[in-house]
Design a protein around this motif. Structure first.
Motif, short mmCIF file in Angstrom:
data_model
loop_
_atom_site.label_atom_id
_atom_site.label_comp_id
_atom_site.label_asym_id
_atom_site.label_seq_id
_atom_site.Cartn_x
_atom_site.Cartn_y
_atom_site.Cartn_z
N ILE A 106 0.83 -1.20 0.00
CA ILE A 106 0.00 0.00 0.00
C ILE A 106 0.87 1.25 0.00
O ILE A 106 0.60 2.23 -0.71
N ALA A 107 1.93 1.22 0.80
CA ALA A 107 2.82 2.39 0.86
C ALA A 107 3.47 2.65 -0.50
O ALA A 107 3.59 3.80 -0.94
N ARG A 108 3.89 1.57 -1.17
CA ARG A 108 4.52 1.74 -2.47
C ARG A 108 3.54 2.26 -3.51
O ARG A 108 3.89 3.10 -4.35
N ALA A 174 14.44 12.75 2.03
CA ALA A 174 13.30 12.08 1.40
C ALA A 174 13.41 10.56 1.50
O ALA A 174 12.42 9.87 1.73
N ARG A 175 14.63 10.03 1.34
CA ARG A 175 14.83 8.59 1.47
C ARG A 175 14.52 8.11 2.88
O ARG A 175 13.86 7.08 3.07
N ARG A 176 15.00 8.84 3.89
CA ARG A 176 14.74 8.45 5.27
C ARG A 176 13.25 8.49 5.59
O ARG A 176 12.72 7.59 6.25
N LEU A 177 12.59 9.52 5.11
CA LEU A 177 11.15 9.63 5.37
C LEU A 177 10.40 8.48 4.71
O LEU A 177 9.50 7.88 5.32
N ARG A 178 10.76 8.15 3.46
CA ARG A 178 10.07 7.08 2.77
C ARG A 178 10.30 5.74 3.46
O ARG A 178 9.39 4.91 3.58
N LYS A 179 11.50 5.50 3.92
CA LYS A 179 11.81 4.26 4.63
C LYS A 179 11.00 4.16 5.92
O LYS A 179 10.41 3.11 6.22
N ASN A 180 10.94 5.22 6.68
CA ASN A 180 10.19 5.21 7.94
C ASN A 180 8.69 5.08 7.70
O ASN A 180 7.98 4.44 8.48
N ARG A 181 8.20 5.69 6.63
CA ARG A 181 6.78 5.52 6.30
C ARG A 181 6.45 4.08 5.96
O ARG A 181 5.39 3.56 6.33
N GLY A 182 7.36 3.42 5.24
CA GLY A 182 7.14 2.02 4.92
C GLY A 182 7.10 1.15 6.15
O GLY A 182 6.23 0.27 6.29
N TYR A 183 8.03 1.39 7.08
CA TYR A 183 8.02 0.64 8.33
C TYR A 183 6.72 0.88 9.11
O TYR A 183 6.13 -0.05 9.68
N LEU A 184 6.29 2.13 9.15
CA LEU A 184 5.06 2.45 9.87
C LEU A 184 3.85 1.77 9.23
O LEU A 184 3.00 1.21 9.94
N SER A 215 5.76 6.01 14.57
CA SER A 215 5.18 7.27 14.10
C SER A 215 6.11 8.43 14.41
O SER A 215 6.23 9.37 13.61
N GLN A 216 6.79 8.38 15.57
CA GLN A 216 7.69 9.47 15.93
C GLN A 216 8.86 9.57 14.96
O GLN A 216 9.33 10.66 14.63
N LYS A 217 9.32 8.41 14.47
CA LYS A 217 10.40 8.43 13.47
C LYS A 217 9.93 9.11 12.18
O LYS A 217 10.70 9.84 11.54
N VAL A 218 8.68 8.87 11.82
CA VAL A 218 8.12 9.53 10.64
C VAL A 218 8.04 11.04 10.87
O VAL A 218 8.35 11.84 9.99
N ILE A 219 7.62 11.42 12.08
CA ILE A 219 7.52 12.85 12.40
C ILE A 219 8.90 13.53 12.31
O ILE A 219 9.05 14.59 11.71
N ASP A 220 9.89 12.89 12.93
CA ASP A 220 11.23 13.48 12.93
C ASP A 220 11.79 13.61 11.51
O ASP A 220 12.37 14.65 11.15
N ALA A 290 14.04 9.18 -4.70
CA ALA A 290 13.92 8.25 -3.58
C ALA A 290 12.88 7.17 -3.88
O ALA A 290 13.08 5.98 -3.58
N GLY A 291 11.75 7.57 -4.48
CA GLY A 291 10.73 6.58 -4.84
C GLY A 291 11.20 5.67 -5.96
O GLY A 291 10.93 4.46 -5.95
N ARG A 292 11.91 6.24 -6.93
CA ARG A 292 12.42 5.45 -8.06
C ARG A 292 13.38 4.38 -7.57
O ARG A 292 13.40 3.26 -8.09
N ARG A 293 14.17 4.70 -6.58
CA ARG A 293 15.16 3.75 -6.05
C ARG A 293 14.49 2.49 -5.53
O ARG A 293 15.05 1.39 -5.61
N ILE A 294 13.27 2.62 -5.02
CA ILE A 294 12.53 1.48 -4.49
C ILE A 294 11.74 0.77 -5.58
O ILE A 294 11.72 -0.46 -5.67
N ILE A 295 11.09 1.55 -6.43
CA ILE A 295 10.12 0.98 -7.37
C ILE A 295 10.79 0.38 -8.61
O ILE A 295 10.38 -0.68 -9.09
#
Length: 539
Positions: A106-108, A174-184, A215-220, A290-295
């Motif tokens: 879903i995140a992807r 952007a990469r860190r945020l995307r990674k943390n969003r995926g974990y969340l 969630s706090q990691k996403v906020i930070d 950052a999104g391209r690196r994953i997709i």
């Protein structure tokens, strides 16, 4: 990872070429209109007439229409491209032997694809459409005086320097945020799926706290990205102000007439709007990367699988194989780690045999799922797969392979749609009357469903109860007696009144049955276990 490995499908393809050409044309038209408007505004400082005012208003409306059309075409371009990527992502998740969790998928398909869409619509398109505008504005300023064009050039250089300096930090955040969003997303999905066990164990507060930690990691990381985004947008707004000051200073130094100054200020004002988009464009570009690196790697793998499906290597077809009961050979790839499988040896079985799969629960579940889904060939081993009459089923298109292998496994749930569609999912052309009769023999009770076979199934098979879902899946697997039948503990969920009849049908099954788990009443003819413990029928 090389650039080729992370490349997304080309944006300039098919219908999208026309859309991009239209955007470039609109940018040129907007640039020409801006020059004419600026000249007319300069003339208004000396001569005012209703004709001239009407022309200015008309051109402004034309500039409005061109900008409006750019935005609409940009959205069409972005959505068309994202739809192609989304199709590939979902297809990869369904094909993959070790697919991602629902939360990650879903995140992807939301966050990552949104970053790509934002880059196209609000990043790339303003650059493509704004470039002609800036070039033509520069030409107009040069015609007034080269020093004025030089002021615009200095402004552009300063803006590029700021953006290049901030781009790497924006990409990292952007990469860190995307990674943390995926974990969340994965944690929330897993937590909600385990809600009954969590509630029974009195762990609601504990699990909510763990979600909050993620969630706090996403906020930070969001705040960190906002720092770079704020700097990008601030520079995109502040530098044009400096450009305006340079323009006014140059005009004063040159002693230009008021009409020329008005024209120059109008042009720099229009350019300031285009430059204001540059900060957002760079931010969207880094999010896109950052999104391209994953997709991109997932889409490339999906493309390889799709091409392999299109190239049928088998000399047999499903119709021919269904007409005979041939020897079945199942061979795992040489390297089984990629599929998460233990090293099982080659299995050779005759029609009418029932093979009990040995091993721990996860080994058996992984192997049965790979046999059922046709994933044994994903490692590139040309000998791996389910062979029927010396034809590899994985080399057939999915629409033909599904007729050869029937499966009813615990990991399965009915698809969203009508009950009739789910029942004949393997054989859409099968007789509905015969399929419903088989389902009733497996324990499906249609009298409890007001809409009977037209009942809409959703959320993993609701409104059917677990026993009714099992009856539906078992009947679908048995429909038209495929040469290979794969089953597990799902059979124990069948209604008690139907279980003996299904067991008798399995014991008399004309094809090959491969099963795992404690299934009372089923009489195995042989077993299949890991290579270190050879069993009969293993080479």
């Amino acid at each position: 990872m090389s650039k080729m490995q992370v490349a997304l499908p080309p944006l300039l393809a098919g219908k999208r070429r026309i859309l991009l050409a239209g955007l470039l044309s609109l940018g040129i038209i907007a640039g020409l209109i801006s020059i004419i408007i600026s000249w007319l505004i300069g003339q208004l400082t000396t001569t005012v007439s209703s004709t001239m005012l009407g022309a200015v208003v008309g051109l402004i409306l034309g500039f409005f229409a061109a900008t409006y059309a750019q935005r609409v075409l940009a959205e069409k371009l972005g959505q068309h491209y994202v739809a192609q990527l989304r199709r590939g992502l979902i297809s990869h998740a369904l094909r993959s032997a070790r697919g991602p969790s629902a939360g990650i998928t879903i995140a992807r398909s939301t966050n990552d694809l949104s970053s790509i869409r934002n880059w196209i619509v609000q990043g790339m398109v303003p650059l493509v459409a704004g470039a002609p505008l800036l070039v033509l504005s520069g030409v107009g300023l040069w015609m007034l005086h080269p020093l004025l064009a030089g002021s615009l050039g200095v402004t552009l250089v300063l803006e590029v320097v700021f953006l290049l300096a901030l781009a790497p930090g924006t990409f990292g955040s952007a990469r860190r945020l995307r990674k943390n969003r995926g974990y969340l997303a994965a944690r929330i999905s897993d937590t909600v799926a385990a809600r009954t066990a969590i509630s029974a164990g009195g762990g609601i507060d504990r699990e909510v706290s763990r979600v909050q930690d993620s969630s706090q990691k996403v906020i930070d990381s969001s705040v960190q990205r906002a720092r770079f985004a704020g700097a990008l947008r601030a520079s995109a707004l502040a530098v044009p102000l400096l450009g305006t000051a340079l323009m006014v200073g140059a005009a004063s130094l040159l002693g230009l007439e008021s009409s020329a100054v008005a024209t120059a200020l109008t042009l720099i004002g229009i350019c300031a709007g285009a430059l204001g988009e540059w900060g957002k464009a760079v931010e969207y570009r880094q999010n896109y990367k950052a999104g391209r690196r994953i997709i991109a790697p997932l889409l490339q793998q999906e493309e390889q699988w799709r091409k392999a499906d299109e190239q049928s290597l088998s000399t047999r077809d499903a119709k021919e194989l269904l007409g005979q009961r041939a020897v079945v050979r199942i061979q795992l790839p040489y390297h089984t780690d990629a599929l998460g499988l233990p090293p099982y040896p080659v299995l050779r079985v005759q029609p009418g045999e029932r093979i009990a799969l040995q091993g721990n629960n996860w080994q058996r579940a992984a192997l049965l799922e790979s046999i059922a889904t046709g994933n044994l060939d994903q490692c590139g081993d040309p000998n791996a797969g389910v062979w029927i009459a010396e034809g590899r089923s994985e080399d057939l298109p999915p629409s033909q392979r599904r007729k050869l292998v029937g499966s009813a496994l615990e990991a399965m749930v009915p698809e969203r749609g009508t009950l009739a569609r789910a029942l004949r999912y393997r054989h859409p052309g099968a007789s509905l009357t015969k399929a419903l009769k088989l389902a009733e023999e497996c324990g499906l009770d249609l009298t409890q469903l007001p809409e009977r076979d037209q009942t809409r199934l959703r959320r993993g098979g609701k409104p059917l109860e677990r026993s009714q879902q099992a009856a539906l899946l078992v009947a679908r697997a048995l429909l038209r007696e495929p040469p290979v039948l794969v089953i597990d503990e799902l059979l124990t969920r069948l209604p008690h009144s139907a279980y003996p009849g299904v067991v008798q049908r399995v014991n008399n099954y004309p094809g090959v049955v491969i099963y795992a788990g404690d299934l009372p009443g089923i009489n195995p003819t042989s077993s299949w276990q890991a290579a270190q413990l050879p069993a009969s029928h293993q080479r």
